[in-house]
Design an enzyme around this catalytic site. Sequence first.
Site, PDB file in Angstrom:
ATOM      1  N   CYS A  42      38.768  13.745   6.021  1.00 12.71           N
ATOM      2  CA  CYS A  42      39.236  12.458   5.520  1.00 12.71           C
ATOM      3  C   CYS A  42      38.053  11.672   4.956  1.00 12.71           C
ATOM      4  O   CYS A  42      36.917  11.817   5.411  1.00 12.71           O
ATOM      5  CB  CYS A  42      39.898  11.665   6.654  1.00 12.71           C
ATOM      6  SG  CYS A  42      40.605  10.088   6.087  1.00 12.71           S
ATOM      7  N   ASP A  44      37.448   8.680   5.409  1.00 14.08           N
ATOM      8  CA  ASP A  44      37.081   7.634   6.370  1.00 14.08           C
ATOM      9  C   ASP A  44      35.570   7.619   6.616  1.00 14.08           C
ATOM     10  O   ASP A  44      34.976   8.654   6.934  1.00 14.08           O
ATOM     11  CB  ASP A  44      37.828   7.899   7.691  1.00 14.08           C
ATOM     12  CG  ASP A  44      37.750   6.725   8.649  1.00 14.08           C
ATOM     13  OD1 ASP A  44      36.619   6.338   9.020  1.00 14.08           O
ATOM     14  OD2 ASP A  44      38.806   6.190   9.029  1.00 14.08           O
ATOM     15  N   ARG A  46      33.846   6.730   8.955  1.00 16.62           N
ATOM     16  CA  ARG A  46      33.388   7.034  10.323  1.00 16.62           C
ATOM     17  C   ARG A  46      33.392   8.530  10.621  1.00 16.62           C
ATOM     18  O   ARG A  46      32.984   8.943  11.706  1.00 16.62           O
ATOM     19  CB  ARG A  46      34.298   6.304  11.328  1.00 16.62           C
ATOM     20  CG  ARG A  46      34.283   4.802  11.171  1.00 16.62           C
ATOM     21  CD  ARG A  46      35.449   4.147  11.885  1.00 16.62           C
ATOM     22  NE  ARG A  46      36.732   4.477  11.261  1.00 16.62           N
ATOM     23  CZ  ARG A  46      37.907   3.997  11.659  1.00 16.62           C
ATOM     24  NH1 ARG A  46      37.961   3.175  12.694  1.00 16.62           N
ATOM     25  NH2 ARG A  46      39.023   4.337  11.040  1.00 16.62           N
ATOM     26  N   HIS A  98      41.556  13.231  11.869  1.00 14.89           N
ATOM     27  CA  HIS A  98      40.996  12.355  12.905  1.00 14.89           C
ATOM     28  C   HIS A  98      42.047  11.393  13.423  1.00 14.89           C
ATOM     29  O   HIS A  98      42.936  10.970  12.688  1.00 14.89           O
ATOM     30  CB  HIS A  98      39.759  11.602  12.386  1.00 14.89           C
ATOM     31  CG  HIS A  98      40.050  10.557  11.349  1.00 14.89           C
ATOM     32  ND1 HIS A  98      40.070   9.212  11.640  1.00 14.89           N
ATOM     33  CD2 HIS A  98      40.343  10.651  10.034  1.00 14.89           C
ATOM     34  CE1 HIS A  98      40.353   8.527  10.526  1.00 14.89           C
ATOM     35  NE2 HIS A  98      40.520   9.385   9.540  1.00 14.89           N
ATOM     36  N   CYS A 101      43.619   7.555  11.980  1.00 22.39           N
ATOM     37  CA  CYS A 101      43.513   7.695  10.525  1.00 22.39           C
ATOM     38  C   CYS A 101      44.435   6.677   9.829  1.00 22.39           C
ATOM     39  O   CYS A 101      45.642   6.675  10.057  1.00 22.39           O
ATOM     40  CB  CYS A 101      43.889   9.112  10.110  1.00 22.39           C
ATOM     41  SG  CYS A 101      43.752   9.399   8.332  1.00 22.39           S
TER      42      CYS A 101
HETATM   43 CO    CO Z   1      41.534   9.051   7.828  1.00 19.47          CO
END
Ligand code: CO
Length: 213
Positions: A42, A44, A46, A98, A101
């Site tokens: 992803c 993302d 993090r 994750h 998400c």
């Molecule tokens: Co995500």
Amino acid sequence: MADPADLLTRNRDWAAEMVAGDPDFFRRLEAQQAPRYLWIGCSDSRVSANVISGLAPGEVFVHRNVGNVMANADLNALTVLDFAVSVLKVEHVIVVGHYGCGGVAAALDGKGHGLLDNWLRHVKDVAAKHARTLDALPAGARADRLAELNAIEQARNVCHTSIVQEAWARGHPLTVRAWIYALHDGILRDLRFLVRGQADLQPAYRLSLGEDG
Ligand code: CO
């Protein structure tokens, strides 16, 4: 750290640190990249592939998008997969979802998200396929279960691409896995989807869904 110029300063510090530890590091990487892994994760911020898996530059080839989707008509993802498998000869493809998400949550919340909704259709398809499983869960647990199911289904999509099918057919050793990352403890967990060839696909899929036997 609000100013992008700070990143240039940090970059110089980092490069100097790398050279101090290994004077040939950049010369070696410049000559050749030979990653053993393709990470499909992803976007993302993090869930950074190199950072959370402890890998240095040169060790992992990366494709990321919202919701770690492997859509079989996505030319971008297919190109990355083809380059990784056919040219770089990576031996392991890992789809990493994750918990927490935002993309997965948005696929479940029933609200409109503009352009994003077109992309999230892929995740909504996974939710529809596993509606019975998801509906049986408390509302608060559904998004995290969908994050797991989505990683598994996207890894299955990887297996079904012509790229992976042909790699297996010509005897290229290639594994495809699905993992999930937890933001709260920084730990990657194996979702028991591990496929080394076409014969593994259905058993691994069933195992990963908890349908043992
Ligand atoms: Co995500």
